[in-house]
Write an enzyme that holds these catalytic residues in place. Structure first.
Site, PDB file in Angstrom:
ATOM      1  N   LYS A  76      10.943  48.014  10.168  1.00 18.61           N
ATOM      2  CA  LYS A  76      11.537  49.073   9.389  1.00 18.61           C
ATOM      3  C   LYS A  76      10.544  50.231   9.271  1.00 18.61           C
ATOM      4  CE  LYS A  76      10.994  49.428   5.033  1.00 18.61           C
ATOM      5  NZ  LYS A  76       9.685  49.693   4.431  1.00 18.61           N
ATOM      6  N   HIS A  80      11.333  42.170   5.954  1.00 17.29           N
ATOM      7  CA  HIS A  80      10.501  41.017   5.611  1.00 17.29           C
ATOM      8  C   HIS A  80      10.935  40.325   4.319  1.00 17.29           C
ATOM      9  CE1 HIS A  80       8.148  43.752   3.021  1.00 17.29           C
ATOM     10  NE2 HIS A  80       7.675  42.677   2.443  1.00 17.29           N
ATOM     11  N   LYS A 139       6.725  52.541  -7.533  1.00 13.87           N
ATOM     12  CA  LYS A 139       5.278  52.380  -7.401  1.00 13.87           C
ATOM     13  C   LYS A 139       4.664  52.647  -8.767  1.00 13.87           C
ATOM     14  CE  LYS A 139       5.408  52.218  -2.809  1.00 13.87           C
ATOM     15  NZ  LYS A 139       5.307  50.914  -2.141  1.00 13.87           N
ATOM     16  N   ASP A 189      -0.410  54.510  26.747  1.00  7.62           N
ATOM     17  CA  ASP A 189      -0.078  55.811  26.209  1.00  7.62           C
ATOM     18  C   ASP A 189       1.440  55.973  26.310  1.00  7.62           C
ATOM     19  OD1 ASP A 189      -0.166  58.401  25.397  1.00  7.62           O
ATOM     20  OD2 ASP A 189      -0.787  59.205  27.352  1.00  7.62           O
ATOM     21  N   LYS A 226      11.185  35.835   2.693  1.00  8.34           N
ATOM     22  CA  LYS A 226      10.570  35.284   1.473  1.00  8.34           C
ATOM     23  C   LYS A 226      11.301  33.998   1.080  1.00  8.34           C
ATOM     24  CE  LYS A 226       9.024  39.756  -0.295  1.00  8.34           C
ATOM     25  NZ  LYS A 226       7.599  39.740  -0.559  1.00  8.34           N
ATOM     26  N   ASP A 261      12.375  53.658   1.641  1.00  9.22           N
ATOM     27  CA  ASP A 261      11.314  52.674   1.848  1.00  9.22           C
ATOM     28  C   ASP A 261      11.710  51.289   1.338  1.00  9.22           C
ATOM     29  OD1 ASP A 261       8.589  52.004   2.618  1.00  9.22           O
ATOM     30  OD2 ASP A 261       8.083  51.952   0.486  1.00  9.22           O
ATOM     31  N   HIS A 301      15.268  46.441   1.713  1.00 12.02           N
ATOM     32  CA  HIS A 301      14.973  45.237   0.926  1.00 12.02           C
ATOM     33  C   HIS A 301      15.972  45.007  -0.220  1.00 12.02           C
ATOM     34  CE1 HIS A 301      11.431  45.512   3.269  1.00 12.02           C
ATOM     35  NE2 HIS A 301      10.696  46.251   2.460  1.00 12.02           N
ATOM     36  N   GLU A 314       6.178  47.540  -8.295  1.00 15.93           N
ATOM     37  CA  GLU A 314       4.835  47.395  -7.732  1.00 15.93           C
ATOM     38  C   GLU A 314       3.837  48.145  -8.606  1.00 15.93           C
ATOM     39  OE1 GLU A 314       4.820  47.307  -3.156  1.00 15.93           O
ATOM     40  OE2 GLU A 314       6.164  48.943  -3.671  1.00 15.93           O
TER      41      GLU A 314
END
Ligand code: BG6
Length: 482
Positions: A144, A174, A336, A86, A178, A231, A236, A212
């Site tokens: 992130k 990330h 998106k 916790d 790649k 985001d 990125h 995406e």
């Protein structure tokens, strides 16, 4: 190579990231012999699971996503443990369990992976230290988003920096794991023919797209307060930009590469005040067919003013103000619910100075990160035929999948291997993260004080009209599927 024996403690270890990315990546590493026999993976969460419960959960949720090898899988399950902790709470019993587990193993590498929201990073590190768990061989991995603006990022960096040295802190992005992203460095710095033309004399502009098809179902609680800029762009897309724009480093080592990257971020021309309207576009998807609008996505939190104001798409015209790049626009775009899932970097070279044929353009290098990793050089060729010479753009393509038979590892696999090996080259240094926020902050501020809402775009399309105008007003266009 096999890494040292390590205890990898994942905070947020039963969460989505852990189940979808980290555990499959660790299993692949194990399968390929990169985890030392005694290495343990300890998931921490509030979940109240026993080791057996956690192994059962991983067996049910992860096994189908990884290669079917019963023996290796059983060995992997044997590495897994779970402790309920916790963080920030009164009950310290979980911490004593961790202390008991790790006691006597101070000679091992110890990796604390924080796959949890950024406000937990500081408190977690403090509790780690109070529990006496931080050894000289310890590292901490921060997922992130690292904060939500410059001030919060600095605060987190200060808090974590009180407990860990910068060399022990691994900030993950990330995208840097790649394959094509690493290939970008090889392409640029292991081939002689590109570097002489990699500048404003020859390059008209650069496009960096991360499109995406997915929406944000179930993520509203996070996304309402993030948006595409925080985001995807702050991390990125800006990381991709640094790799395209950086100067050749003197060596392939951790500081030389990161030194060059940070200089690019520091050279970004600030976009402030009224320029924000001119150089940035934000959009939010509306419903189309069976795809709901952003506001109608299933969510566990109610729609608020923040939901109406958040951008699910953004496009930005950036500029790197230095000798190499002056005057070359870098167009960034992410969204998106676009019509395709595609991440790519497009280097658009200038037109020939004098054309003797009708038609023209390509002169374009496309580095594709996804869905298929590859490199395409779009050249102009003559269409076969005895009549008048007709030009046609054709790609010279390199598909990694077809050229190399080896499996392409997932980004997290490479990055976890590097964390276990203590190699921070592909991780963001403090000054990089902060330089990125310094550039993002004025854009966020202008958007937040604007009376306007993001421009609507129907789900399944390439973003709002403004995104096309951003390039269209200088006679350019986004590189779309041909
Ligand atoms: C994450 C974002 O960092 O990257 C997500 O939080 C996004 O919103 C994801 O979907 C995209 O990653 P990838 O590897 O699928 O391009």
């Amino acid at each position: 190579p096999t890494s040292h024996t390590a205890d990898l403690v994942v905070f947020g270890g039963t969460g989505d990231l852990s189940m979808r990315k980290l555990l499959p990546a660790l299993f692949h590493s194990d399968l390929e012999g990169r985890l030392a026999p005694e290495t343990r993976i300890v998931a921490m969460s509030r979940g109240g699971l026993t080791d057996a419960d956690f192994r059962g959960k991983v067996d049910a949720e992860v096994r189908a996503a990884v290669p079917d090898d019963g023996v290796a899988w059983q060995r992997f399950l044997g590495r897994l443990h779970h402790v309920s902790v916790d963080v920030g709470g009164e009950d310290k019993s979980g911490w004593s369990t961790v202390v008991r587990m790790l006691a006597g193993h101070e000679d091992r590498d110890r990796v604390f992976y924080l796959a949890s929201p950024p406000m937990t990073f500081g408190p977690f590190c403090r509790e780690l230290q109070e529990a006496g768990l931080v050894t000289p061989r310890s590292r901490v991995v921060l997922e992130k988003p690292l904060g939500r603006d410059l001030v919060s990022a600095q605060r987190i960096n200060d808090e974590v920096g009180e407990i860990f040295d910068e060399r022990q802190i691994f900030r993950i992005d990330h995208y840097l794991g790649k394959e094509t992203v690493q290939n970008l460095l090889v392409l640029r710095f292991a081939n002689a023919f590109l570097e002489p033309i990699w500048n404003s004399l020859w390059i008209d502009h650069v496009q960096i797209t991360a499109a995406e098809t997915v929406g944000t179902p179930g993520r509203r609680g996070y996304y309402d307060h993030a948006g595409a800029l925080r985001d995807m762009v702050q991390n990125h897309l800006l990381q991709l930009l640094t790799l395209v724009a950086m100067e050749p480093p003197a060596r392939n080592d951790r500081e030389s590469i990161r030194d060059e990257k940070v200089k690019v971020l520091q050279s970004l021309r600030p976009i402030v005040g009224s320029e924000v309207d001119r150089f940035t576009v934000r959009g939010q998807y509306t419903g189309e067919g069976d795809m709901p609008s952003y506001l109608d996505e299933p969510a566990s939190t109610p729609t608020t003013e923040a939901s109406r104001r958040v951008e699910t798409f953004t496009a930005i015209r950036a500029e790197v103000k230095n000798w190499r790049w002056a005057g070359v626009p870098f167009y960034l775009r992410t969204g998106k619910r676009m019509p395709y899932r595609r991440s790519e970097i497009v280097i658009q070279f200038k037109d020939v100075p004098h054309s003797i044929f009708p038609g023209g353009t390509p002169n374009r290098l496309v580095l594709r990160l996804q869905p298929e990793e590859g490199i395409e050089l779009h050249i102009m060729a003559k269409e076969p035929g005895a009549g008048e010479t007709m030009l046609k753009p054709v790609p010279l393509s390199l598909s990694f999948g077809k050229t190399f038979t080896a499996r392409v590892p997932e980004a997290y696999e490479r990055l976890l291997t590097d964390v276990l090996a203590g190699n921070p080259t592909l991780f963001m240094r403090r000054d990089e993260v902060e330089a990125a926020w310094r550039w993002i902050d004025p854009i966020l501020a202008a958007w937040e004080s604007s009376a306007e809402l993001p421009e609507p775009y129907p789900a399944g399309t390439t973003g709002p009209a403004g995104a096309h105008e951003l390039l269209g007003r200088s006679g350019r266009a986004w590189h779309e599927e041909e």
